[in-house]
Scaffold this active site. Structure first.
Site, PDB file in Angstrom:
ATOM      1  N   ASP A  33       0.847  -1.190   0.000  1.00 41.09           N
ATOM      2  CA  ASP A  33       0.000   0.000   0.000  1.00 41.09           C
ATOM      3  C   ASP A  33       0.890   1.251   0.000  1.00 41.09           C
ATOM      4  OD1 ASP A  33      -2.114   1.724   0.164  1.00 41.09           O
ATOM      5  OD2 ASP A  33      -3.009   0.826   1.936  1.00 41.09           O
ATOM      6  N   CYS A  73      -6.320   4.177  -3.856  1.00 35.31           N
ATOM      7  CA  CYS A  73      -6.505   2.811  -3.350  1.00 35.31           C
ATOM      8  C   CYS A  73      -7.767   2.126  -3.860  1.00 35.31           C
ATOM      9  CB  CYS A  73      -6.548   2.831  -1.823  1.00 35.31           C
ATOM     10  SG  CYS A  73      -5.142   3.594  -1.016  1.00 35.31           S
ATOM     11  N   HIS A 134     -10.940  -2.371   1.550  1.00 34.02           N
ATOM     12  CA  HIS A 134     -11.182  -1.005   1.073  1.00 34.02           C
ATOM     13  C   HIS A 134     -12.165  -0.926  -0.097  1.00 34.02           C
ATOM     14  CE1 HIS A 134      -9.107   3.222   0.925  1.00 34.02           C
ATOM     15  NE2 HIS A 134     -10.356   3.251   1.389  1.00 34.02           N
ATOM     16  N   GLN A 341      -0.644   1.838  -5.818  1.00 32.55           N
ATOM     17  CA  GLN A 341      -0.303   3.064  -6.540  1.00 32.55           C
ATOM     18  C   GLN A 341       1.061   3.527  -6.052  1.00 32.55           C
ATOM     19  OE1 GLN A 341      -3.597   3.708  -4.684  1.00 32.55           O
ATOM     20  NE2 GLN A 341      -2.336   3.798  -2.849  1.00 32.55           N
TER      21      GLN A 341
END
Length: 576
Positions: A33, A73, A134, A341
């Protein structure tokens, strides 16, 4: 003659061996992440120690132009799981907020979407998601679990439904402070000024105002402010919790040995499925803030707490690889490593310590479609099947994992919808030398921001920007005044004609081309515009899962592991 027969026999045997090795492999899909492409040793970092991740690169293939489908995300993860641009599933926001922030939001990955987990599960695979989801949880009640991982093909879930935020860890500040100051302070000032003005006008007799109506307005305004303050004061209890399947096992989340707990869950899942094909989506919380590291790693890196977190994640990857080795599963398992990302450059702690990563030579970071925001690590490891120590410089996407996994598992890629990803195996095995991604479309939320074109007869990789974020301070590499860059209004600068770069010569995106410096300038833009037209025709209107109505907190959807008198507190983890 006898030699030729033996040769044919040998080739047949080897083809059968190869076929057996490549049918129904296990999958371990690792997603970090907010890790930058420059954070890893295999991408050139000399000071952060990532030997286990580097081992994947040394024994497999490194993608040097691996592109996340979104620089945020939620949409990036939706694209990864479905193989489709998030705009197709409604997971790209028309509003300013591009991700889910609350556990009691009603939006999420729609049930109509098909994940690779759903498809491989139908082929007999055991599936698990450990770590960050998420992508929503509930729709209408606090326990309908309409968006939960178990509704999207995973047999087992252990992790966070929303995400790891500064607000989840006491003493780490708040990601909402700037937003509250920007969006809440002004309305409160306007309401207060209006009420005072009405009261003054009523007092001097210029305007008659019902005291009851005025009282109702004051009551409503006070109640709204009270609920808001209550929510953000108790944010950690309401949104930061750990789940096992449908049960909350720790509320609020404790960071103590968290990476070790996630790692142990992954190793145990592998152990339970030694004789069964499995798919494990290992979705790390590192290195999204709030940063954390166990006592064994804290203070050990050369890059503060951020470096400690990355090095602990690398240790965890090593534990998973060791678990495969001990069970003689290494050659039967496809291991993939990426980040959702690029690094979040604007992450700076209250004390001034940098809590964001490093995107190497690339411009920008998370929330932008500059290369630093979307060019992410991409490693594939499968001993004996794909080359070791190889580099592929062609454009690839995190959406490509969907068709690659589905095909290798013996399932069928859906034909009733557009799948934007492409199977990577022909490229990995040298059957083709150029990526099937002639065009890649880069969205900032639901707005088409840029297009990448890799012509089939050229080494050039053209990239056209229709708007770019306005960095602040002006000479910086991010949007430090707003914590992330935004996609519209005063936060962006439109370009007509579009900014055009050739990434094969200018990967840092520092020198935009002009008609004077590139003779084919307008021809290139015309081809890109035609591609946009074709792409736009393939889109259909779908419900916006990230609309204000879907992302705002709804008290009736609030998951809570205890009675209201204990105020959403439980800790089954510590007892275990």
């Amino acid at each position: 003659m006898r030699f030729l027969l033996l040769l044919v026999f040998y080739q047949c045997v080897m083809e059968n061996v190869d076929s057996n090795r490549t049918s129904n492999p296990n999958f371990i899909l690792i997603m970090a992440d907010d890790i930058g492409i420059g954070d890893l040793g295999c991408y050139g970092n000399k000071t952060l120690r990532t030997p286990n991740i580097d081992k994947l690169a040394k024994g497999g293939v490194t993608f040097t132009q691996h592109i996340a489908a979104s620089p945020l995300c939620t949409p990036s993860r939706a694209a990864f799981l479905t193989g489709r641009y998030p705009i197709r599933s409604g997971m790209a926001a028309l509003s300013q907020i591009g991700v889910f922030l609350f556990s009691a939001s009603s939006g999420g990955l729609p049930s109509e979407e098909i994940t690779f987990a759903k498809l491989v599960k139908q082929k007999g695979y055991s599936t698990a998601l450990i770590g960050k989801w998420h992508l929503g949880m509930n729709c209408d009640t606090s326990d309908d679990f309409c968006h939960h991982p178990l509704k999207h093909g995973f047999d087992y879930f252990y992790g966070l439904i929303v995400t790891n935020l500064r607000d989840c860890k006491p003493g780490q500040g708040s990601v909402f402070a700037t937003g509250i100051q920007t969006f809440i302070t002004m309305p409160i000032q306007i309401i207060s000024l209006t009420l005072i003005t009405l009261e003054v006008l009523h007092f001097i007799g210029l305007l008659r105002v019902s005291q009851r109506a005025l009282g109702y307005v004051i009551l409503l305004s006070t109640s709204f402010l009270g609920i808001l303050l209550f929510f953000f004061y108790n944010f950690r209890y309401l949104n930061c919790f750990l789940m096992r399947n449908h049960q909350i096992v720790q509320q609020p989340l404790s960071y103590q040995n968290l990476t070790h707990r996630l790692t142990e869950e992954a190793v145990q899942f592998i152990g339970r499925n030694t004789d069964t094909p499995f798919l494990l989506f290992m979705s790390y919380l590192q290195a999204h803030t709030a940063l954390y590291a166990s006592k064994y790693f804290k203070g050990k890196s050369k890059h503060g707490l951020y470096g400690d977190a990355v090095e602990e994640m690398d240790w965890s990857v090593g534990q998973i690889l060791d678990a495969l080795e001990k069970r003689d599963l290494s050659n039967k398992t496809v291991v993939y490593f990426t980040s959702d990302q690029g690094a979040h450059l604007e992450e700076v702690s209250n004390t001034g310590e940098v809590h964001g990563g490093y995107n190497g030579i690339y411009r920008g970071g998370k929330s932008t479609n500059w290369e630093g925001g979307i060019r992410v690590p991409g490693l594939l490891h499968w001993p004996g099947v794909i080359p070791h120590g190889a580099h592929i410089h062609e454009p690839t996407s995190n959406m490509d994992i969907f068709p690659t996994v589905v095909n290798l598992a013996g399932a069928h890629v859906p034909t009733d919808r557009i799948i934007d990803g492409h199977d990577l195996m022909p490229l990995l095995q040298g059957k083709i030398i150029q990526s099937k991604h002639e065009f890649l479309f880069h969205y900032c939320n639901a707005y088409l921001n840029a297009v990448r074109w890799h012509p089939g007869n050229s080494d050039a990789i053209w990239k056209a920007f229709f708007f770019t974020p306005i960095f602040y301070p002006e000479d910086s590499n991010g949007c430090y005044h707003s914590h992330v860059c935004h996609c519209h209004g005063s936060y962006i600068r439109h370009h007509d004609p579009p900014l055009l770069f050739d990434l094969s010569r200018d990967p840092e995106e520092r020198n935009p081309l002009t008609p004077e410096t590139e003779i084919r300038f307008y021809d290139i833009l015309n081809v890109i515009q035609q591609a946009i037209s074709n792409h736009t025709k393939s889109l259909h209107v779908v419900p916006d899962q990230l609309s204000w109505g879907n992302i705002l907190w709804k008290p009736w959807l609030q998951p809570c592991c205890s009675s209201v008198f204990l105020f959403c507190y439980c800790d089954h983890e510590s007892r275990e």
